[in-house]
Scaffold this active site. Structure first.
Site: not given
Ligand SMILES: [Zn+2]
Length: 357
Positions: A77, A178, A189, A191, A193
């Site tokens: 990742c 999303n 992971h 996260h 934007q």
């Molecule tokens: Zn990750």
């Protein structure tokens, strides 16, 4: 009218990546970022936008993004700390924000040359796209982050919105997340934007008109039939005009134009409700639920009437049933919903989740 106190003490550490992109580390981190030497010139290209003359909206073309590849030598990742070929080469971090490697908008985007055969207006796709990583823990999610981390996330949204709106080209900043493969996510992971637009996107333009004409969002924060979860200063609710089954909004009870304007109490309540909504979805649908979450912030110059609030669009309508955007919705813009907003609100209100402190 920015609450400088809450975001000015964030003081992120800023680094420049070998290809010129910026990395901001917020909160605690350990180690000094060291990237491998750049392996040749960064593949660079510019986007442009074209005017859709009958829908009357801009369409962004980023032909250079089609060639994007993550290096195939590893399946690690790229958002994990110290990942080979990763974006955040430190041992640990709290929240990281960096320029997207394959950005749809560019800070230094030139005006495009005329294109043969294209007779609609074309313009530069100036702006910026950032990635915001919520945790070094690959398995975390909005539902499992600590309250302290979620509070930092809300404040980082405020800081990035404030910073990006300082760019002369930027008119609108929109953080979003999303979540889940059904929402098109390939990196699991946790996260989100942050997009910075140099023009008014059509949905935000229409919303701005509604708010400019006087629609008062704060009145929904006292509507008992639509309540999903309450805190002292913020409320999560299903709007009475929801377009998605189980759509939920989070809004302050007092008008605020940006997460940068929230009081410490509101930051804390907002962070709690983010977790409560995510936990309620996961419990109600019996699985980690895919959703799209959009953080709406007043565009530049609209700080007096455009309210900061958050909208969640779950992509499920029942535990194993996906809600698709179908022909009617895409073709006409008219949404067909099987669940009354008041029923959805009661269902989500009745879902008990462990309290978040
Ligand atoms: Zn990750």
């Amino acid at each position: 009218m920015t609450n400088g106190g809450l975001i000015s003490d964030l003081k992120p550490s800023m680094f420049t990546m070998p290809d010129g992109r910026l990395l901001h580390l917020y909160g605690d981190y350990s180690g000094t970022p060291r990237w491998p030497a750049a392996d040749g010139p960064h593949q660079k290209g510019f986007s442009h936008r074209r005017w859709h003359p009958v829908r009357r909206e801009w369409v962004i073309y980023s032909a250079h993004r089609q060639t994007r590849t993550y290096k195939p030598t590893t399946d690690a990742c790229p958002l994990c700390p110290e990942a080979p070929d990763g974006e955040i080469p430190v041992r640990d971090f709290s929240i990281a924000v960096f320029d997207n490697r394959f950005s749809s908008f560019q800070k230094d985007c030139p005006k495009p040359e005329p294109i043969p055969g294209v007779d609609v207006p074309i313009d530069s796709a100036a702006g910026n796209c950032e990635v915001i990583v919520y945790s070094a823990d690959h398995k975390a999610s909005m539902a499992t982050l600590s309250q302290e981390r979620r509070e930092l996330l809300v404040r980082v949204w405020g800081d990035r919105v404030h910073a990006l709106l300082q760019m002369p080209a930027v008119k609108v900043v929109m953080p979003f997340e999303n979540r889940g493969e059904e929402a098109g996510v390939t990196l699991h992971h946790p996260h989100g934007q942050i997009y910075a637009f140099s023009y008014m996107p059509p949905v935000i333009e229409t919303m701005a008109q509604g708010f400019r004409d006087g629609y008062d969002l704060t009145k929904l924060t006292s509507s008992a039939p639509h309540a999903v979860a309450q805190t002292g200063s913020m409320m999560a609710f299903v709007p009475p005009f929801a377009r998605f089954p189980y759509e939920v909004w989070i809004a302050p009870k007092i008008f605020r134009s940006s997460p940068a304007d929230l009081t410490a109490n509101e930051v804390s309540d907002c962070a709690r409700l983010l977790a409560i909504v995510a936990k309620k979805y996961d419990t109600f649908f019996g699985r980690t639920s895919p959703y799209m979450m959009i953080v709406y912030v007043a565009p530049r110059g609209m700080e007096d009437f455009f309210p900061f609030h958050i909208q969640f669009y779950p992509l499920l309508r029942a535990p194993q049933k996906l809600k698709y955007m179908a022909g009617c919705e895409l073709g006409s813009g008219s949404f067909l919903v099987d669940v009354l907003p008041e029923t959805a609100a009661r269902s989500l209100r009745d879902v008990t989740v462990e309290d978040v402190r």
